[in-house]
Design an enzyme around this catalytic site. Structure first.
Site, PDB file in Angstrom:
ATOM      1  N   ASP A  33     -88.992   2.452  53.981  1.00  0.00           N
ATOM      2  CA  ASP A  33     -89.515   1.471  53.047  1.00  0.00           C
ATOM      3  C   ASP A  33     -88.509   0.431  52.432  1.00  0.00           C
ATOM      4  O   ASP A  33     -88.642   0.270  51.192  1.00  0.00           O
ATOM      5  CB  ASP A  33     -89.969   2.433  51.949  1.00  0.00           C
ATOM      6  CG  ASP A  33     -91.252   3.207  52.276  1.00  0.00           C
ATOM      7  OD1 ASP A  33     -91.458   3.340  53.246  1.00  0.00           O
ATOM      8  OD2 ASP A  33     -91.602   3.972  51.332  1.00  0.00           O
ATOM      9  N   LYS A 138     -97.299   3.961  55.832  1.00  0.00           N
ATOM     10  CA  LYS A 138     -97.864   5.219  55.289  1.00  0.00           C
ATOM     11  C   LYS A 138     -98.275   5.216  53.954  1.00  0.00           C
ATOM     12  O   LYS A 138     -97.811   4.449  53.150  1.00  0.00           O
ATOM     13  CB  LYS A 138     -96.546   6.312  55.221  1.00  0.00           C
ATOM     14  CG  LYS A 138     -95.373   5.562  54.665  1.00  0.00           C
ATOM     15  CD  LYS A 138     -94.136   6.525  54.657  1.00  0.00           C
ATOM     16  CE  LYS A 138     -93.008   6.128  53.720  1.00  0.00           C
ATOM     17  NZ  LYS A 138     -93.289   5.940  52.371  1.00  0.00           N
ATOM     18  N   CYS A 171     -89.584   8.571  48.267  1.00  0.00           N
ATOM     19  CA  CYS A 171     -89.783   8.567  49.846  1.00  0.00           C
ATOM     20  C   CYS A 171     -88.914   9.054  50.795  1.00  0.00           C
ATOM     21  O   CYS A 171     -89.328   9.627  51.772  1.00  0.00           O
ATOM     22  CB  CYS A 171     -90.337   7.155  50.093  1.00  0.00           C
ATOM     23  SG  CYS A 171     -91.959   6.810  49.348  1.00  0.00           S
TER      24      CYS A 171
END
Ligand code: C5J
Length: 230
Positions: A33, A138, A171
């Site tokens: 990310d 995701k 994450c």
């Protein structure tokens, strides 16, 4: 295309809590990310009231790791936290929780917040994927939830993962725990991950390595790179 990795190349990293060993051909670098939505003003991270400038120092370190990994010919995986434009994959429990100034799907200065394809949802230029690298959108915090990541790694014979990216305790840690439960040996690159909360990063590194590497290993990027033996 990815350069084939020499069969004998190995990782032997002076890591915490003990040495991390893996064949290079069976190891992937997973970058979580590194998106404008988390790193730049006007995105999801900022909408939650975070100081996004805290994540910036990680960019050159992650870039050095990525350049080196590409030169070794190792597999690179990128993830993006991203939802469909119709929000069908965004549970109301995620969208409505808390007191954000902008919620997922709302229009912001970099387009709709955390929506696939919007400018703010892109990986930052410094770490942009190149041909041959895997990219997964995701909808959850973990990289294995509702993605084909596990299958794609299994197809390629990957058993070991090096993690980098943001944010450490959300994450990155969720993905590392998911990977651990699926049987991967995982190492988190300490200076190539960051949190909006320094105390949460420190706690995450400690949790991962406690109890004899209950979740996995950690090491500074210099030690990781020193540990690659071609
Ligand atoms: C968050 C992430 N922090 N990529 N996402 O919501 O860690």
């Amino acid at each position: 295309m990815r350069t084939p990795v020499a069969g004998s190349a190995r990782l032997e990293i002076d890591a915490r809590p003990f040495v991390f060993q893996a064949p290079l051909y069976a190891t992937a670098l997973v970058i979580i990310d590194m998106q404008r939505d988390f790193i730049e003003p006007g995105g999801f991270g900022a909408s939650l009231g975070n100081d996004v400038g805290r994540l910036e120092p990680v960019i050159p370190v992650a870039r050095r790791m990525l350049d080196a990994w590409r030169a070794f010919g190792g597999l690179v995986v990128h993830t993006r936290e991203a939802h469909r434009p119709d929000l069908a994959d965004c549970p109301p429990a995620k969208r409505l929780r808390g007191n954000a100034s902008l919620r997922i799907g709302d229009p912001g200065p970099m387009g709709r917040i955390l929506i696939a394809g919007e400018p703010g949802n892109q990986i930052i230029d410094a770490l942009a994927p190149i041909a041959g690298e895997l990219v997964f959108d995701k909808p959850g915090k973990g990289a294995f939830h509702a993605t084909g990541l596990h299958q794609q790694l299994a197809t390629r014979g990957i058993s070991h993962l090096l993690f980098m990216g943001v944010t450490t305790e959300v994450c990155v840690q969720t993905s590392m725990r998911e990977a651990n439960d699926r049987g991967y040996d995982c190492l988190l690159v300490e200076d190539a991950t960051e949190s909006y909360f320094p105390e949460f990063k420190a706690a995450t590194l400690a949790m991962i390595t406690a109890q004899g590497a209950i979740v996995g290993w950690t090491a500074a990027s210099a030690r990781v790179l020193d540990g690659v033996h071609a």
